[in-house]
Motif scaffolding. Structure first.
Motif, PDB file in Angstrom:
ATOM      1  N   ASP A 141       0.891  -1.264   0.083  1.00 37.74           N
ATOM      2  CA  ASP A 141       0.112   0.010  -0.074  1.00 37.74           C
ATOM      3  C   ASP A 141       1.016   1.072   0.010  1.00 37.74           C
ATOM      4  O   ASP A 141       1.688   1.540   0.660  1.00 37.74           O
ATOM      5  CB  ASP A 141      -1.110  -0.101   1.392  1.00 37.74           C
ATOM      6  CG  ASP A 141      -1.975  -1.127   1.017  1.00 37.74           C
ATOM      7  OD1 ASP A 141      -2.462  -1.430   0.097  1.00 37.74           O
ATOM      8  OD2 ASP A 141      -2.340  -1.597   2.025  1.00 37.74           O
ATOM      9  N   GLU A 142       0.601   2.227  -0.823  1.00 35.87           N
ATOM     10  CA  GLU A 142       1.285   3.307  -1.049  1.00 35.87           C
ATOM     11  C   GLU A 142       0.572   4.396  -0.190  1.00 35.87           C
ATOM     12  O   GLU A 142      -0.609   4.539  -0.451  1.00 35.87           O
ATOM     13  CB  GLU A 142       1.418   3.643  -2.394  1.00 35.87           C
ATOM     14  CG  GLU A 142       2.553   2.850  -3.118  1.00 35.87           C
ATOM     15  CD  GLU A 142       3.098   3.293  -4.473  1.00 35.87           C
ATOM     16  OE1 GLU A 142       2.701   4.520  -4.878  1.00 35.87           O
ATOM     17  OE2 GLU A 142       3.458   2.342  -5.192  1.00 35.87           O
ATOM     18  N   ALA A 143       1.147   5.345   0.424  1.00 36.68           N
ATOM     19  CA  ALA A 143       0.445   6.331   1.170  1.00 36.68           C
ATOM     20  C   ALA A 143       0.000   7.216   0.079  1.00 36.68           C
ATOM     21  O   ALA A 143       0.678   7.534  -0.982  1.00 36.68           O
ATOM     22  CB  ALA A 143       1.213   6.927   2.027  1.00 36.68           C
ATOM     23  N   PRO A 144      -1.201   7.769   0.039  1.00 38.60           N
ATOM     24  CA  PRO A 144      -1.896   8.684  -1.066  1.00 38.60           C
ATOM     25  C   PRO A 144      -1.002  10.191  -0.830  1.00 38.60           C
ATOM     26  O   PRO A 144      -1.055  10.649   0.058  1.00 38.60           O
ATOM     27  CB  PRO A 144      -3.211   8.825  -0.997  1.00 38.60           C
ATOM     28  CG  PRO A 144      -3.642   8.473   0.637  1.00 38.60           C
ATOM     29  CD  PRO A 144      -2.307   7.459   0.876  1.00 38.60           C
ATOM     30  N   GLU A 145      -0.901  10.666  -2.023  1.00 43.63           N
ATOM     31  CA  GLU A 145      -0.214  11.941  -1.829  1.00 43.63           C
ATOM     32  C   GLU A 145      -1.030  12.961  -1.707  1.00 43.63           C
ATOM     33  O   GLU A 145      -2.345  12.960  -2.127  1.00 43.63           O
ATOM     34  CB  GLU A 145       0.390  12.381  -3.224  1.00 43.63           C
ATOM     35  CG  GLU A 145       1.480  11.455  -3.880  1.00 43.63           C
ATOM     36  CD  GLU A 145       2.127  11.819  -5.071  1.00 43.63           C
ATOM     37  OE1 GLU A 145       1.872  12.981  -5.521  1.00 43.63           O
ATOM     38  OE2 GLU A 145       2.861  11.032  -5.667  1.00 43.63           O
ATOM     39  N   GLU A 146      -0.859  13.965  -0.757  1.00 42.64           N
ATOM     40  CA  GLU A 146      -1.763  15.131  -0.270  1.00 42.64           C
ATOM     41  C   GLU A 146      -1.830  15.965  -1.539  1.00 42.64           C
ATOM     42  O   GLU A 146      -0.820  16.552  -2.059  1.00 42.64           O
ATOM     43  CB  GLU A 146      -1.319  15.525   0.757  1.00 42.64           C
ATOM     44  CG  GLU A 146      -1.459  14.798   2.195  1.00 42.64           C
ATOM     45  CD  GLU A 146      -0.928  15.460   3.421  1.00 42.64           C
ATOM     46  OE1 GLU A 146      -0.935  16.673   3.484  1.00 42.64           O
ATOM     47  OE2 GLU A 146      -0.555  14.702   4.298  1.00 42.64           O
ATOM     48  N   ALA A 147      -2.959  16.480  -1.668  1.00 48.91           N
ATOM     49  CA  ALA A 147      -3.148  17.369  -2.855  1.00 48.91           C
ATOM     50  C   ALA A 147      -2.764  18.920  -2.411  1.00 48.91           C
ATOM     51  O   ALA A 147      -3.282  19.379  -1.249  1.00 48.91           O
ATOM     52  CB  ALA A 147      -4.487  17.285  -3.500  1.00 48.91           C
ATOM     53  N   HIS A 148      -1.851  19.682  -3.194  1.00 51.56           N
ATOM     54  CA  HIS A 148      -1.575  20.757  -2.624  1.00 51.56           C
ATOM     55  C   HIS A 148      -2.550  21.962  -3.311  1.00 51.56           C
ATOM     56  O   HIS A 148      -2.627  22.098  -4.741  1.00 51.56           O
ATOM     57  CB  HIS A 148      -0.347  21.175  -2.959  1.00 51.56           C
ATOM     58  CG  HIS A 148       0.713  20.410  -2.358  1.00 51.56           C
ATOM     59  ND1 HIS A 148       1.138  20.317  -0.833  1.00 51.56           N
ATOM     60  CD2 HIS A 148       1.372  19.330  -2.706  1.00 51.56           C
ATOM     61  CE1 HIS A 148       1.804  19.365  -0.608  1.00 51.56           C
ATOM     62  NE2 HIS A 148       2.228  18.623  -1.672  1.00 51.56           N
ATOM     63  N   HIS A 149      -3.286  22.857  -2.666  1.00 47.13           N
ATOM     64  CA  HIS A 149      -4.037  23.744  -3.216  1.00 47.13           C
ATOM     65  C   HIS A 149      -3.612  25.124  -2.967  1.00 47.13           C
ATOM     66  O   HIS A 149      -3.036  25.718  -2.299  1.00 47.13           O
ATOM     67  CB  HIS A 149      -5.462  23.581  -2.548  1.00 47.13           C
ATOM     68  CG  HIS A 149      -6.155  22.499  -2.716  1.00 47.13           C
ATOM     69  ND1 HIS A 149      -6.789  21.929  -3.861  1.00 47.13           N
ATOM     70  CD2 HIS A 149      -6.510  21.311  -1.856  1.00 47.13           C
ATOM     71  CE1 HIS A 149      -7.358  20.989  -3.934  1.00 47.13           C
ATOM     72  NE2 HIS A 149      -7.199  20.443  -2.638  1.00 47.13           N
TER      73      HIS A 149
END
Length: 125
Positions: A117-125
């Motif tokens: 499982d890969e950690a989902p990347e956080e979206a930068h707004h």
């Protein structure tokens, strides 16, 4: 009423006939002397016979093109023997390194990498 119509129809026919003008012309049959002379000369003209060697110098003599030669095939037997005689090269450990910089450890390691499982990347707004 029909008698009135008959009389008007007859009157219109008479008027129509009187309005038609007829011209009677007699055409004088004139002979076209120039045309007659031209036709007479055309009929009496005979082309001079062409000489048998008139085409010389105008037409080139036909010569058939040269036949193409068959392509030569390379000696495949000697090339195959030379290929069979060479030793296969062995891969070095530097060639076995994957594109991510991790050494290849086999199919099981690859499957474990895919299932991780890969950690989902956080979206930068």
């Amino acid at each position: 009423m029909s008698t009135i119509l008959k009389h008007t129809a007859a009157a219109t026919r008479l008027c129509a006939r009187s309005r038609i003008r007829t011209y009677a012309m007699t055409s004088v049959a004139r002979k076209d002397l120039i045309q007659e002379l031209y036709l007479k000369e055309l009929k009496s003209y005979k082309a001079p016979p062409a000489a048998k060697d008139a085409h010389v110098g105008v037409v080139r003599a036909f010569s058939a093109p040269a036949l193409p030669s068959a392509p030569t095939l390379p000696d495949l037997a000697t090339e195959l023997a030379a290929y069979d005689a060479t030793e296969p090269t062995r891969a070095t450990t530097t060639d076995a390194i994957a594109g991510h910089g991790e050494p290849a450890a086999g199919a099981e390691a690859y499957l474990a990498f895919l299932e991780a499982d890969e950690a989902p990347e956080e979206a930068h707004h």
